[in-house]
Design a protein around this motif. Sequence first.
Motif, short mmCIF file in Angstrom:
data_model
loop_
_atom_site.label_atom_id
_atom_site.label_comp_id
_atom_site.label_asym_id
_atom_site.label_seq_id
_atom_site.Cartn_x
_atom_site.Cartn_y
_atom_site.Cartn_z
N PHE A 388 37.04 48.13 47.75
CA PHE A 388 35.93 47.17 47.76
C PHE A 388 34.75 47.81 48.47
CE2 PHE A 388 39.47 43.83 48.01
CZ PHE A 388 39.45 43.62 46.65
N LEU A 414 37.61 38.02 42.15
CA LEU A 414 38.02 39.35 42.59
C LEU A 414 39.38 39.76 42.00
CD1 LEU A 414 36.90 39.72 46.32
CD2 LEU A 414 36.27 41.15 44.38
N ALA A 417 38.82 40.90 38.53
CA ALA A 417 38.24 42.25 38.54
C ALA A 417 39.31 43.30 38.81
CB ALA A 417 37.13 42.33 39.58
N ILE A 427 35.28 48.37 43.09
CA ILE A 427 34.67 47.07 42.80
C ILE A 427 33.52 46.88 43.77
CG2 ILE A 427 34.97 44.57 42.78
CD1 ILE A 427 37.87 45.00 42.00
N PHE A 443 29.80 40.52 41.50
CA PHE A 443 31.07 41.24 41.48
C PHE A 443 31.05 42.16 40.26
CE2 PHE A 443 31.83 37.09 43.39
CZ PHE A 443 32.46 37.40 44.59
N GLN A 444 31.10 43.46 40.48
CA GLN A 444 31.04 44.41 39.37
C GLN A 444 32.29 45.30 39.38
OE1 GLN A 444 27.57 46.88 39.28
NE2 GLN A 444 28.07 47.79 37.30
N ASP A 445 33.06 45.22 38.28
CA ASP A 445 34.22 46.11 38.16
C ASP A 445 33.93 47.19 37.13
OD1 ASP A 445 35.20 45.44 35.42
OD2 ASP A 445 35.55 43.45 36.26
#
Length: 511
Positions: A388, A414, A417, A427, A443-445
């Motif tokens: 993270f 989360l 993701a 992430i 939130f970017q995966d």
Amino acid sequence: MVDFMGNQSETGKSIASELKLLTSQELYHQLFGCELIAMAIVSLDGRLLRVNTSFCRLLGYTEEELIGLPIQEISHLEDVAIYEELCKQTFLGERISSQKENRYVHKDGSIIWGMVQVSIVRDTDANPSLTWVQIQDVSERKRLEQKLEESKRSYQSLLNQNQNQLILNAVSEGLFGIDEHFGTTFWNKAAECLTGYTYEEMMGKNPYQVLTRAYGTGEDLQLKYEKVLYRTMLEGVCECTNELFYKKNGDSFPVEYMISPILDQDQIIGVVLSFIDITQRQGTEELLRKSDKMSLIGQLAAGVAHEIRNPLTTLKGFMQFLQQGAANKKEYYDIMMSELERIELITTEMLVLAKPQFIHYQPKSIENIIKSVITLLETQAIISNIQFVVAMENHLPLVLCEENQMKQAFINLLKNAMEAMPDGGQIDIQLCSIEDKAVRVLFQDRGHGIPHNALARLGEPFYTTKEKGTGLGIMITNKIIEDHHGQFVVESKVGEGTVVSVTLPITYSEQ
């Protein structure tokens, strides 16, 4: 003599002699002696040259008063152009004679309706010399037509009212109307059943104020309720939201309502409010939230157990050292206390998440909520080889929220993701303020992404892209954010990953 149908005269006499011939006793009695139809000979400039008795009786003037008078002066102002148009049509030869309904003004000021017919009298060279006007009184017919039209309108209005009332009473939603003075204009049966109030009891009152009990609250709350109506009344903006309504017996119940403007020829003359009781729906939603929450707790249990087992192993080892009389006891005590605090933090977060709580919105720090969520998921992330990376602005404003629900929503996002990255990876979590009006969490995966057709269906219950998923997680998350008046947006590209944006309005209670 002059032919009234427009043919040339065989005698070729002058117009003056023709007029003299026309007004001879014999012709006068033949043409002007008719008691049923008003007749007149009019010059080309519109002046009356001869009138018969019926013409005088129709308009209430004597023959002397009418001779030389422009015919436009006895015509209704709005119909003056009609006579001129009829003359023009006959002058141009478009018609032998022209007729149309026209209004005339009686000497006493009353209005006479007449069917006027205009014919042209031509000279020997076929040039127009005079006009021949006949007026048939149709006032009585027009009065009957007007009465019939009024009866028709009255009947149609009554019919429309009774249809409208049937429709209002057939609708299962509560419906009521408010005029520009904030009084009740209509109140359907569903509104009566849901609230206990009858239409008669609401007459002369502001129904929205009665149902929200705004009249018994502070000025700030009253202003809030009034703004809802004013916004629709003045700007024509539709409002849709949830609220508590109160029944006649004092019981409250949650409703979802929509306020829309009532228009009359593009003018707002009031508003209509439709509402439904959402008590049962809220109960179902709460059951779904609890189900999703317990599912989350079950999924987190393995990671939490592992997280707790590690410090327990450390504690057990140091206890054995201490039993054997090891030196540097203070250092061991400090490490043991740190591990115990770690266990306490994790178990507290688990208990808070699992504990049923009354929904109470309070100003909370989104940074702290995100940190708590990361604490719960960190061990599971390490096991899955996921890191993270958090980036946040300093001094973010507080958000009015129910903390436990926001944790549940963020854990769902989360976990999705993480599950999209079976081979591990990074992430990114970003927090920032939006124009001092909202806080946005991204939130970017870097997972496999979501196909376009599946993206459109996210949030549908039991629709999922996972092999063992239920689809409830995203649905619950979306509903939580919606209840907080926030926005939830998902963008994804297959093979590149997914970005989830959550935007929440801030609270100004701290200022």
